[in-house]
Structures are given as structure tokens and as C-alpha cells.
Design a protein around this motif. Structure first.
Motif, PDB file in Angstrom:
ATOM      1  N   ASP A  14       0.339 -12.171   6.198  1.00  0.00           N
ATOM      2  CA  ASP A  14       0.046 -12.676   5.312  1.00  0.00           C
ATOM      3  C   ASP A  14      -1.633 -12.482   4.751  1.00  0.00           C
ATOM      4  O   ASP A  14      -2.339 -12.952   4.485  1.00  0.00           O
ATOM      5  N   GLU A  15      -1.894 -11.627   5.229  1.00  0.00           N
ATOM      6  CA  GLU A  15      -3.278 -10.848   5.946  1.00  0.00           C
ATOM      7  C   GLU A  15      -3.466  -9.243   5.026  1.00  0.00           C
ATOM      8  O   GLU A  15      -2.683  -8.593   5.991  1.00  0.00           O
ATOM      9  N   PRO A  16      -4.037  -9.151   4.198  1.00  0.00           N
ATOM     10  CA  PRO A  16      -4.316  -7.688   3.719  1.00  0.00           C
ATOM     11  C   PRO A  16      -4.796  -6.885   4.653  1.00  0.00           C
ATOM     12  O   PRO A  16      -5.899  -7.358   5.238  1.00  0.00           O
ATOM     13  N   ILE A  17      -4.082  -5.652   4.824  1.00  0.00           N
ATOM     14  CA  ILE A  17      -4.791  -5.130   6.234  1.00  0.00           C
ATOM     15  C   ILE A  17      -4.964  -3.141   5.651  1.00  0.00           C
ATOM     16  O   ILE A  17      -5.945  -2.783   6.445  1.00  0.00           O
ATOM     17  N   TYR A  18      -4.376  -2.695   4.351  1.00  0.00           N
ATOM     18  CA  TYR A  18      -3.915  -1.457   3.843  1.00  0.00           C
ATOM     19  C   TYR A  18      -3.803  -2.037   2.574  1.00  0.00           C
ATOM     20  O   TYR A  18      -2.692  -2.718   1.772  1.00  0.00           O
ATOM     21  N   SER A  19      -4.070  -1.198   1.297  1.00  0.00           N
ATOM     22  CA  SER A  19      -3.008  -1.170  -0.024  1.00  0.00           C
ATOM     23  C   SER A  19      -3.768   0.769  -0.610  1.00  0.00           C
ATOM     24  O   SER A  19      -4.963   0.959   0.114  1.00  0.00           O
ATOM     25  N   PHE A  20      -3.016   1.182  -1.395  1.00  0.00           N
ATOM     26  CA  PHE A  20      -3.019   1.975  -1.485  1.00  0.00           C
ATOM     27  C   PHE A  20      -2.481   2.010  -2.996  1.00  0.00           C
ATOM     28  O   PHE A  20      -1.944   1.603  -3.787  1.00  0.00           O
ATOM     29  N   PHE A  21      -3.414   2.544  -4.315  1.00  0.00           N
ATOM     30  CA  PHE A  21      -3.119   3.203  -5.524  1.00  0.00           C
ATOM     31  C   PHE A  21      -3.306   4.105  -5.896  1.00  0.00           C
ATOM     32  O   PHE A  21      -5.327   4.869  -6.023  1.00  0.00           O
ATOM     33  N   ARG A  22      -2.746   4.853  -7.200  1.00  0.00           N
ATOM     34  CA  ARG A  22      -3.635   6.191  -7.572  1.00  0.00           C
ATOM     35  C   ARG A  22      -2.628   5.994  -9.426  1.00  0.00           C
ATOM     36  O   ARG A  22      -1.904   4.967  -9.460  1.00  0.00           O
ATOM     37  N   GLU A  23      -3.852   6.129  -9.903  1.00  0.00           N
ATOM     38  CA  GLU A  23      -3.459   5.826 -11.199  1.00  0.00           C
ATOM     39  C   GLU A  23      -2.766   6.408 -12.098  1.00  0.00           C
ATOM     40  O   GLU A  23      -1.557   5.701 -12.768  1.00  0.00           O
ATOM     41  N   ALA A  24      -2.194   8.070 -11.582  1.00  0.00           N
ATOM     42  CA  ALA A  24      -2.218   9.595 -11.875  1.00  0.00           C
ATOM     43  C   ALA A  24      -0.947   8.972 -11.783  1.00  0.00           C
ATOM     44  O   ALA A  24      -0.313   8.618 -10.466  1.00  0.00           O
ATOM     45  N   ASN A  25       0.570   8.961 -12.420  1.00  0.00           N
ATOM     46  CA  ASN A  25       2.265   9.124 -11.663  1.00  0.00           C
ATOM     47  C   ASN A  25       2.664  10.164 -11.740  1.00  0.00           C
ATOM     48  O   ASN A  25       3.091  10.263 -12.273  1.00  0.00           O
ATOM     49  N   ILE A  26       1.903  10.762 -10.621  1.00  0.00           N
ATOM     50  CA  ILE A  26       2.142  12.299 -11.177  1.00  0.00           C
ATOM     51  C   ILE A  26       3.609  12.464  -9.625  1.00  0.00           C
ATOM     52  O   ILE A  26       3.523  14.046  -9.604  1.00  0.00           O
ATOM     53  N   GLY A  27       4.071  11.635  -9.100  1.00  0.00           N
ATOM     54  CA  GLY A  27       5.198  11.774  -8.634  1.00  0.00           C
ATOM     55  C   GLY A  27       4.854  12.487  -7.415  1.00  0.00           C
ATOM     56  O   GLY A  27       6.020  12.673  -7.083  1.00  0.00           O
ATOM     57  N   GLU A  28       3.796  12.631  -6.367  1.00  0.00           N
ATOM     58  CA  GLU A  28       4.166  13.333  -5.368  1.00  0.00           C
ATOM     59  C   GLU A  28       4.087  12.279  -4.218  1.00  0.00           C
ATOM     60  O   GLU A  28       3.473  11.089  -4.314  1.00  0.00           O
ATOM     61  N   ARG A  29       3.755  12.786  -2.930  1.00  0.00           N
ATOM     62  CA  ARG A  29       3.954  12.362  -1.799  1.00  0.00           C
ATOM     63  C   ARG A  29       2.918  12.081  -1.265  1.00  0.00           C
ATOM     64  O   ARG A  29       2.352  13.164  -1.334  1.00  0.00           O
ATOM     65  N   SER A  30       2.880  10.756  -1.056  1.00  0.00           N
ATOM     66  CA  SER A  30       1.317  11.087  -0.405  1.00  0.00           C
ATOM     67  C   SER A  30       1.649  10.060   1.825  1.00  0.00           C
ATOM     68  O   SER A  30       2.542   9.921   1.953  1.00  0.00           O
ATOM     69  N   LEU A  31       0.260  10.116   2.125  1.00  0.00           N
ATOM     70  CA  LEU A  31       0.450  10.284   3.950  1.00  0.00           C
ATOM     71  C   LEU A  31      -0.316   9.140   3.779  1.00  0.00           C
ATOM     72  O   LEU A  31      -1.506   9.496   3.337  1.00  0.00           O
ATOM     73  N   HIS A  32       0.223   8.174   4.429  1.00  0.00           N
ATOM     74  CA  HIS A  32      -0.819   7.141   4.997  1.00  0.00           C
ATOM     75  C   HIS A  32      -0.626   6.431   6.911  1.00  0.00           C
ATOM     76  O   HIS A  32       0.277   6.727   6.816  1.00  0.00           O
ATOM     77  N   THR A  33      -1.894   6.572   7.417  1.00  0.00           N
ATOM     78  CA  THR A  33      -1.725   6.389   8.416  1.00  0.00           C
ATOM     79  C   THR A  33      -2.635   5.102   9.066  1.00  0.00           C
ATOM     80  O   THR A  33      -3.654   5.028   8.085  1.00  0.00           O
ATOM     81  N   LEU A  34      -2.046   4.227   9.437  1.00  0.00           N
ATOM     82  CA  LEU A  34      -2.592   3.311  10.432  1.00  0.00           C
ATOM     83  C   LEU A  34      -2.632   2.635  10.975  1.00  0.00           C
ATOM     84  O   LEU A  34      -1.511   2.589  12.083  1.00  0.00           O
ATOM     85  N   TYR A  35      -4.000   2.618  12.090  1.00  0.00           N
ATOM     86  CA  TYR A  35      -3.769   1.970  13.557  1.00  0.00           C
ATOM     87  C   TYR A  35      -3.673  -0.111  13.330  1.00  0.00           C
ATOM     88  O   TYR A  35      -4.587   0.269  13.346  1.00  0.00           O
ATOM     89  N   LEU A  36      -2.563  -0.149  13.838  1.00  0.00           N
ATOM     90  CA  LEU A  36      -2.892  -1.190  14.636  1.00  0.00           C
ATOM     91  C   LEU A  36      -3.101  -1.889  16.071  1.00  0.00           C
ATOM     92  O   LEU A  36      -3.696  -1.251  17.056  1.00  0.00           O
TER      93      LEU A  36
END
Length: 186
Positions: A14-36
């Protein structure tokens, strides 16, 4: 994590550790790397989706996630894309050999052969670049989806020109050169 989601958050207990927001809905895939951190073991990892799915997304598969130790995830990524590295090395070796052959034949009276070999070596180099950029290795290494996608698209679209310029002298000698190819390649 590879996903088409446009707006999401990751929570660890319940603690936020990562967020992502893209305004334009261009429909492309995005890559996210997160180290815990190591103390994340045994805790709950939650994904909250805040927006509709991307335009190009297949609604049955919105992405994929690799979870594990950093070295294990990197090993899996490398193993899944090993073909791209092998092909790149092969194309660099073959392209270099063909380029050296083109330089060597330039000194002898071989007609259009040196130019054809030069075009073929460029084709082989570009094919290696295309395979590498079409794999996930470049995307993971750079984290620049638009640049990697552009390089992949551009190399794929340029390859046939050099292949046709390599084949052109052979077609011309046999008299089987199609008229449209003769206009393009002359």
C-alpha cells in the motif's frame, strides 16, 4: 515490465513505489524497469490501472512482467534475445569480409562487382542492425522506445534498396531486369 497501459501505479504494501502517466494515447508499448530492495521479500506488490488500455493493445495480453533477482532477469532477457546478438556478430563478420573483398576487387578489372559487393556488405550490416533493434535488447539497454522503433523501421525500409543494387548487375547481364527495377536502380 512491458505494457500498453497509459496510466498506472505500483504499490508495495500500500505504499506507492512507482507511477507512470502518458497523456497522449498513442498506443505504443512502454518498458519499465524497477529494482526492489531486498526487504521487499514477502510483501505484496500491487498494480493499479488508472486509465483505459492503449489503442494498439491486444485486450487479452496487455504486457508482460519479469520478476526475480536482477541477474536472473538479465540472464532471461539475454537468453531470450541471444539470436539477435549472434546474428549481429555474424552480420558484422560477414559484412566486413564482403567489404574487404569489395576493396580487393576494386584494384582488378571486375566491372561492377566491387560496387555490387559494397552494396551487399551495406545490406548485411543493416540487416544486423535491424535484427538487433527488433529484439528487446536495445529497448532494455536504452529505454528509448521511439528511437529504437525508428531505427528498426528505418533499417528495415532501407535494406531492400541495397539488396536490389547488389542484384542489379546480375539482372542486367542476364537481360531479365524488369523495367520498373531498371528505372529505380539506374
Amino acid at each position: 515490465m512491458k505494457t500498453y497501459l497509459q496510466d498506472f501505479q505500483l504499490f508495495l504494501e500500500d505504499e506507492p513505489i512507482y507511477s507512470f502517466f502518458r497523456e497522449a494515447n498513442i498506443g505504443e508499448r512502454s518498458l519499465h524497469t524497477l529494482y526492489l530492495s531486498p526487504d521487499a521479500a514477502g510483501k505484496t506488490l500491487t498494480l493499479r490501472v488508472n486509465s483505459p488500455f492503449g489503442a494498439s493493445a491486444d485486450k487479452d495480453q496487455l504486457g508482460s512482467v519479469l520478476l526475480g533477482k536482477k541477474n536472473d532477469v538479465l540472464s532471461k532477457l539475454l537468453w531470450d534475445n541471444l539470436y539477435a546478438l549472434v546474428f549481429l556478430i555474424f552480420s558484422l563478420l560477414l559484412g566486413t569480409i564482403i567489404l574487404m573483398l569489395a576493396i580487393w576487387t576494386r584494384k582488378a578489372p571486375f566491372g561492377d562487382t566491387p560496387v555490387s559487393l559494397l552494396n551487399f556488405s551495406i545490406f548485411v550490416f543493416i540487416a544486423g542492425i535491424w535484427v538487433l533493434t527488433d529484439s528487446e535488447l536495445m529497448l532494455f539497454a536504452t529505454d528509448k522506445l521511439s528511437v529504437v522503433s525508428f531505427l528498426s523501421f528505418a533499417s528495415f525500409m532501407v535494406m531492400p534498396a541495397f539488396l536490389l543494387r547488389f542484384i542489379n548487375p546480375f539482372w542486367a547481364r542476364s537481360g531479365a531486369l524488369p523495367s520498373y527495377a531498371g528505372c529505380i536502380l539506374s
